[in-house]
Design a protein around this motif. Structure first.
Motif, PDB file in Angstrom:
ATOM      1  N   ASP A  69      12.387   5.861  -7.434  1.00 28.47           N
ATOM      2  CA  ASP A  69      12.029   4.376  -6.615  1.00 28.47           C
ATOM      3  C   ASP A  69      12.594   4.064  -5.934  1.00 28.47           C
ATOM      4  OD1 ASP A  69       9.738   3.024  -6.637  1.00 28.47           O
ATOM      5  OD2 ASP A  69       9.822   2.298  -7.942  1.00 28.47           O
ATOM      6  N   ARG A  70      13.790   3.337  -6.616  1.00 29.93           N
ATOM      7  CA  ARG A  70      14.776   2.142  -6.712  1.00 29.93           C
ATOM      8  C   ARG A  70      15.331   2.659  -5.253  1.00 29.93           C
ATOM      9  NH1 ARG A  70      14.171  -1.590 -10.630  1.00 29.93           N
ATOM     10  NH2 ARG A  70      11.731  -1.641 -10.222  1.00 29.93           N
ATOM     11  N   MET A 112       0.188  -1.710   0.183  1.00 24.60           N
ATOM     12  CA  MET A 112       0.065  -0.346   0.182  1.00 24.60           C
ATOM     13  C   MET A 112       0.702   1.411   0.081  1.00 24.60           C
ATOM     14  SD  MET A 112      -3.163   0.598  -0.512  1.00 24.60           S
ATOM     15  CE  MET A 112      -3.708   2.027  -0.361  1.00 24.60           C
ATOM     16  N   LEU A 113       1.787   1.525   0.927  1.00 23.61           N
ATOM     17  CA  LEU A 113       2.500   2.448   1.413  1.00 23.61           C
ATOM     18  C   LEU A 113       3.290   2.240   0.039  1.00 23.61           C
ATOM     19  CD1 LEU A 113       3.433   3.839   3.427  1.00 23.61           C
ATOM     20  CD2 LEU A 113       5.362   2.776   4.235  1.00 23.61           C
ATOM     21  N   ARG A 114       4.074   1.219  -0.427  1.00 19.64           N
ATOM     22  CA  ARG A 114       5.163   0.663  -1.857  1.00 19.64           C
ATOM     23  C   ARG A 114       3.956   1.892  -3.146  1.00 19.64           C
ATOM     24  NH1 ARG A 114       7.259  -4.492  -4.634  1.00 19.64           N
ATOM     25  NH2 ARG A 114       8.777  -3.606  -3.351  1.00 19.64           N
ATOM     26  N   ARG A 115       2.987   1.216  -3.136  1.00 19.70           N
ATOM     27  CA  ARG A 115       2.027   2.161  -4.467  1.00 19.70           C
ATOM     28  C   ARG A 115       1.443   3.713  -3.912  1.00 19.70           C
ATOM     29  NH1 ARG A 115      -3.770  -0.737  -4.987  1.00 19.70           N
ATOM     30  NH2 ARG A 115      -2.763  -2.877  -5.246  1.00 19.70           N
ATOM     31  N   SER A 116       1.227   3.877  -3.075  1.00 24.16           N
ATOM     32  CA  SER A 116       1.673   5.467  -2.770  1.00 24.16           C
ATOM     33  C   SER A 116       2.555   6.454  -3.162  1.00 24.16           C
ATOM     34  CB  SER A 116       0.741   5.797  -1.864  1.00 24.16           C
ATOM     35  OG  SER A 116       2.031   5.433  -0.904  1.00 24.16           O
ATOM     36  N   ARG A 117       3.246   5.896  -2.819  1.00 22.93           N
ATOM     37  CA  ARG A 117       5.087   6.510  -2.925  1.00 22.93           C
ATOM     38  C   ARG A 117       5.355   5.983  -4.583  1.00 22.93           C
ATOM     39  NH1 ARG A 117       9.248   2.887  -1.671  1.00 22.93           N
ATOM     40  NH2 ARG A 117       8.951   1.974  -3.528  1.00 22.93           N
ATOM     41  N   ALA A 127      15.025   0.640  -1.622  1.00 22.86           N
ATOM     42  CA  ALA A 127      16.273   0.589  -0.854  1.00 22.86           C
ATOM     43  C   ALA A 127      15.879   0.976   0.402  1.00 22.86           C
ATOM     44  CB  ALA A 127      17.670   0.884  -1.740  1.00 22.86           C
ATOM     45  N   ARG A 128      15.662   2.215   0.582  1.00 17.97           N
ATOM     46  CA  ARG A 128      16.093   2.558   1.779  1.00 17.97           C
ATOM     47  C   ARG A 128      14.966   2.200   2.737  1.00 17.97           C
ATOM     48  NH1 ARG A 128      14.840   8.961   3.422  1.00 17.97           N
ATOM     49  NH2 ARG A 128      12.662   7.951   2.993  1.00 17.97           N
ATOM     50  N   SER A 129      13.855   2.208   1.906  1.00 14.44           N
ATOM     51  CA  SER A 129      12.783   1.336   3.469  1.00 14.44           C
ATOM     52  C   SER A 129      12.979  -0.291   3.562  1.00 14.44           C
ATOM     53  CB  SER A 129      11.190   1.910   2.328  1.00 14.44           C
ATOM     54  OG  SER A 129      10.370   1.334   1.009  1.00 14.44           O
ATOM     55  N   ALA A 130      13.507  -0.761   2.854  1.00 17.30           N
ATOM     56  CA  ALA A 130      14.228  -2.233   2.735  1.00 17.30           C
ATOM     57  C   ALA A 130      14.916  -1.815   4.182  1.00 17.30           C
ATOM     58  CB  ALA A 130      14.513  -2.833   1.103  1.00 17.30           C
ATOM     59  N   ALA A 131      15.715  -1.005   3.691  1.00 16.53           N
ATOM     60  CA  ALA A 131      17.397  -1.167   5.117  1.00 16.53           C
ATOM     61  C   ALA A 131      16.177  -0.613   6.956  1.00 16.53           C
ATOM     62  CB  ALA A 131      17.982   0.085   4.458  1.00 16.53           C
TER      63      ALA A 131
END
Ligand code: ADP
Length: 503
Positions: free
Chosen positions: A240-241, A1-6, A245-249
């Motif tokens: 986006d990448r 959801m967060l990813r989609r809105s981003r 990567a930042r949100s994955a970290a």
């Protein structure tokens, strides 16, 4: 959801940047076009000013010629006029009108004598008169030739306005030229963005205007659109990448913090359970220690005999070693249980692990008057997990089972069944207690949900998190025959990995 809105936000930002790039292109193009129009206007203005000056010069020389004799030397004038017209194609007519005749007569018959006479009469002295003909397509210039202060000849030049305003060099695309006589007292409104200037001539009041049909917001060419689109798309992809990567970290860091908290909670839980286990451990240790004592005493007695049987003596020593190992194992298990070692994922045999839990909870089972046992289907499933933490999960489930059957009439059973299902290893702890109430079914895994007077309500919440950490799942339901069943499902090590693990 967060990813989609981003992604939606990045898309909108990308479109805005793309729009801004197109607008910047249009603005740049517009100012470039305006500069080109201005430049072309200035050049044409200079050229027309020079051309207009030539008209003055022609009229002056013709005037001199007409004044040279009386009557005017029409044949000579005619010759000069012909050569002027040949060299200057914009001059489409030259005439001399004799005003002394009534009606005035044109000597070269190219201009309307009445009009020339009317203009000539309004001319003061040798001043030049201008008049627009054919709706502005032609310009009439009239000058009186004065002979001895009294001039009865009027000179007329007819100019083609289109040729007068023709540019020697190509004009910017879409540019249109307009040259017209300025009517005194009439200030015409010029269109915005156009070039406009009065021709620098004392005698011929003309205004030059250059307009353009170029749109105010020119659309960028396809190549620009494609390039800008590509650059914006690549930038959006890159952003986006980077954000991904930042949100994955951040997610990994958050999980690490959670894992650390869980490990501390789990340790606290194990230390807490130590009290319960102490009497059981003591009981378990009694057996091997008593056996060691018995064997050692028997050995001492044998040694006292002169013909002691070596084989019997060796047997006593072996029994002592075996029982000492057993006692060591029990203590080792205890040490491992309360150890605060870093979580370490290793290959774990679920059947063995279930056996350890049965050992640890033997005393609890006894005091609950219950049977706690392992049901093994022989599949011996292996999983990847932290041994101590997984043992704690099974320990919590089995202890809950024992607490559920405690006080129940009749047989009290808690079974830890180990088996496989597809690619999963399944460990199910079932009891024949009262089962899960409706409220318990809904809130079982919520932290601090408990129905026990001294319960903390943290056991199952912790179990779920620990199992999920090893990519597994924990589920609970009521068994058809009564009682509750808790199922731990974990990915099973299969094939080659299993062989390697065995080695
Ligand atoms: P606690 O044991 O401290 O209450 P848990 O998280 O282990 O915390 O359990 C939460 C609640 O779930 C218990 O209080 C109990 O009501 C219910 N529960 C857990 N296991 C069983 C079971 N085997 N049979 C019935 N109810 C259970």
């Amino acid at each position: 959801m967060l990813r989609r809105s981003r992604r939606a936000a990045i898309l909108v930002a990308g479109l805005v940047v793309f729009g801004l790039a197109c607008a910047a292109y249009a603005l740049n193009r517009r100012s470039h076009d305006a500069a080109a129009l201005e430049e072309a206007g200035r050049t044409l203005h200079r050229v027309i000013s020079q051309r207009v000056d030539q008209h003055d010069a022609h009229l002056t020389s013709l005037s001199a010629l007409v004044q040279a004799a009386e009557p005017a030397p029409i044949a000579t004038v005619e010759q000069v006029a012909a050569s002027i017209i040949r060299f200057y194609p914009r001059i489409v007519g030259i005439d001399v009108v004799d005003l002394a005749l009534d009606p005035p007569r044109p000597l070269l018959d190219t201009a309307d004598p009445a009009v020339v006479a009317e203009e000539a009469r309004q001319a003061l002295g040798s001043n030049l008169r201008t008049r627009s003909l054919d709706g502005g397509n032609r310009l009439l210039l009239v000058k009186r030739a004065l002979t001895d202060g009294v001039g009865h000849y009027a000179l007329a030049l007819v100019i083609d306005m289109n040729r007068l305003s023709a540019s020697d060099t190509p004009l910017p695309e879409g540019a249109a030229v307009q040259l017209r006589l300025i009517e005194p007292g009439k200030a015409a409104a010029e269109p915005a963005g156009a070039f406009s200037a009065d021709i620098a001539s004392r005698t011929q009041p003309l205004r030059l205007t250059l307009t353009t049909s170029a749109p105010n917001w020119p659309l960028p060419p396809l190549g620009f659109l494609a390039l800008a689109g590509l650059v914006v798309a690549l930038a959006a992809l890159l952003i986006d990448r980077l954000l991904e990567a930042r949100s994955a970290a951040q997610e990994a860091a958050r999980k690490a913090v959670l894992a650390e908290q869980d490990a501390r909670l789990a340790h606290a839980g194990r230390v807490n359970a130590m009290g319960e286990l102490a009497s059981g451990i003591a009981h378990e240790l009694t057996q091997p220690l008593t056996a060691i004592l018995g064997q050692a005493q028997a050995g001492r007695r044998l040694l006292a005999q002169p013909d002691a049987d070596q084989a019997v003596l060796a047997g006593a020593f072996e029994a002592i070693v075996r029982n000492a190992r057993r006692a060591g194992d029990i203590l080792g298990r205890l040490r491992a249980w309360i150890s605060k070692s870093e979580p370490a994922v290793e290959t774990v045999d679920l059947t063995e692990l279930a056996g350890e839990v049965v050992h640890l909870l033997a005393t609890n089972a006894r005091s609950a008057g219950a049977t706690l046992r392992v049901g093994d289907d022989g599949s011996k499933p292996l999983v990847r997990a932290d041994r101590v933490q997984l043992e704690q999960v099974v320990f919590n489930l089995a202890r809950n089972g024992l607490e559920a059957v405690e006080g129940r009439d009749g047989e009290r059973n808690v079974i830890i069944e180990v088996g496989t299902q597809g690619n999963d290893a399944v460990l199910a702890v079932s009891d024949n207690g009262p089962g899960l109430s409706l409220e318990a079914q809904a809130r079982l895994f919520e932290p601090f949900f408990t129905t026990k007077p001294a319960g903390l309500g943290l056991g199952l919440a912790l179990c779920v998190r620990l199992v999920e950490r090893f990519d597994g799942a924990l589920a609970a339901e009521n068994a058809a025959a009564g009682g509750a069943v808790f199922r731990v499902r974990l990915p099973r090590i299969a094939g080659e990995a299993r062989k390697e693990a065995a080695e």
